[in-house]
Design an enzyme around this catalytic site. Structure first.
Site, mmCIF file in Angstrom:
data_model
loop_
_atom_site.group_PDB
_atom_site.id
_atom_site.type_symbol
_atom_site.label_atom_id
_atom_site.label_comp_id
_atom_site.label_asym_id
_atom_site.label_seq_id
_atom_site.Cartn_x
_atom_site.Cartn_y
_atom_site.Cartn_z
ATOM 1 N N PRO A 2 98.535 -69.795 27.950
ATOM 2 C CA PRO A 2 99.619 -70.560 27.222
ATOM 3 C C PRO A 2 100.919 -70.051 27.714
ATOM 4 C CG PRO A 2 98.881 -68.803 25.870
ATOM 5 C CD PRO A 2 97.922 -68.988 26.966
ATOM 6 N N GLU A 3 101.908 -70.684 28.027
ATOM 7 C CA GLU A 3 103.151 -70.635 28.428
ATOM 8 C C GLU A 3 104.374 -70.395 27.575
ATOM 9 O OE1 GLU A 3 104.419 -72.928 31.914
ATOM 10 O OE2 GLU A 3 102.204 -73.196 32.479
ATOM 11 N N LYS A 61 106.159 -64.387 27.597
ATOM 12 C CA LYS A 61 104.875 -65.083 26.973
ATOM 13 C C LYS A 61 104.053 -64.144 25.947
ATOM 14 C CE LYS A 61 104.216 -67.350 31.573
ATOM 15 N NZ LYS A 61 103.126 -67.457 32.738
ATOM 16 N N ARG A 114 88.363 -66.268 26.942
ATOM 17 C CA ARG A 114 88.018 -65.444 28.107
ATOM 18 C C ARG A 114 88.397 -63.959 28.240
ATOM 19 N NH1 ARG A 114 90.419 -68.563 33.104
ATOM 20 N NH2 ARG A 114 89.564 -66.904 34.266
ATOM 21 N N ARG A 266 97.454 -72.063 43.085
ATOM 22 C CA ARG A 266 97.611 -72.678 41.557
ATOM 23 C C ARG A 266 97.913 -74.353 42.174
ATOM 24 N NH1 ARG A 266 98.952 -69.609 37.329
ATOM 25 N NH2 ARG A 266 98.151 -71.334 36.357
#
Length: 286
Positions: A2-3, A61, A114, A266
């Site tokens: 998430p950002e 974050k 993860r 990316r």
């Protein structure tokens, strides 16, 4: 992911626990990759038992859970972490459970599929060196002059530079692409070649994109991993202008198709027609 928008949504989602007392802190049994947790869970439990939660903040974050004695639980979700009040998506990826009393929720959870997220319990005098020293100005607060000062000497492409958390905190891969599209700036353009008007448009687009994403509680992508504090999906994915739209027509200029390139390992999505390295396409509002 998430950002910043997703983490801010998590922060707002767990605000109801302010005023609650911590009964216990435990690390549920998990056969998956262990997350980084400092200090050990028994020390965290000992230091927090009976303490009241006084604040839920955010640094970039990271979710910051403030405790009455000045300690702070710093939760960094990284790629797949979620801060929750409701039951998690699965039980086998649950990494932290804080049992609460005296408030509307009986628990605060950290779930991470993860196992790349981190949990740290810091004393008040450690925040400046462990957290703040690594972060630039928050992306929701940075001015155009600050953004230009931080990055204008860099020879990096602007898309890559926006991901540098030490320069501007909170922007990740998805929202960097969306910001540069709205600003009408080519993601491949070098920072040291951008003009003052371009920096201004990037700063304005940053606020507009991030605020709208927060309003829609973040983006839940096709893997369905991101959820808000009540385990519901976000909605901003329905408003993406370029992200994950390779090969589809540009919704602004009606002349180009969205392209995908790789920058810094990316994916970057952009319109090669209306996102120019110099000048301003007629379809982009100054």
């Amino acid at each position: 992911m998430p950002e910043l928008p997703e983490v801010e949504t998590m922060r707002r989602g767990v605000l109801p626990i302010v005023g609650s007392r911590i009964e216990s802190v435990e690390r549920p049994p998990c056969l998956r990759r262990p997350i980084l947790m400092k200090p050990r869970i028994d020390a965290i439990d000992r230091r927090l038992q009976g303490k009241q939660i006084t604040d839920i903040g955010r640094r970039g974050k990271r979710v910051m859970v403030g405790i009455e004695d000045g300690q702070v639980i710093v939760i960094e979700p990284r790629m797949t972490g979620l801060v929750l009040l409701a039951d998690p998506p699965t039980t086998d990826h649950l990494r932290l459970r804080v049992t609460l009393s005296g408030g509307p929720s009986e628990q605060l959870l950290f779930w991470d599929r993860r196992g790349l997220g981190t949990v740290r319990l810091l004393r008040a005098n450690e925040i400046a060196t462990v957290v703040d020293a690594r972060l630039g100005v928050d992306a929701l607060q940075i001015t155009a002059d600050q953004l230009q000062t931080k990055l204008r000497a860099s020879r990096r492409p602007i898309k890559v530079a926006l991901l540098d958390q030490s320069a501007v905190a909170g922007i990740g891969n998805l929202y960097a692409a969306e910001i540069l599209y709205l600003a009408g700036v080519d993601p491949r353009a070098r920072c040291d070649r951008l003009t003052k008007p371009q920096w201004k448009r990037i700063q304005q687009a940053t606020g507009e994109v991030l605020e709208l994403a927060i309003q829609h509680e973040g983006s839940t992508l096709s893997d369905g991993t991101y959820r808000n504090a009540l385990n519901d999906a976000g909605g901003y994915q329905n408003y993406h202008r370029v992200y994950d739209r390779a090969g589809k027509p540009c919704r602004r200029c009606d002349s180009g198709d969205i392209q995908r390139i790789v920058q810094g390992q990316r994916s970057t999505f952009f319109c090669p027609v209306c996102q120019r390295k110099s000048g301003l396409h007629p379809s982009v509002h100054a």
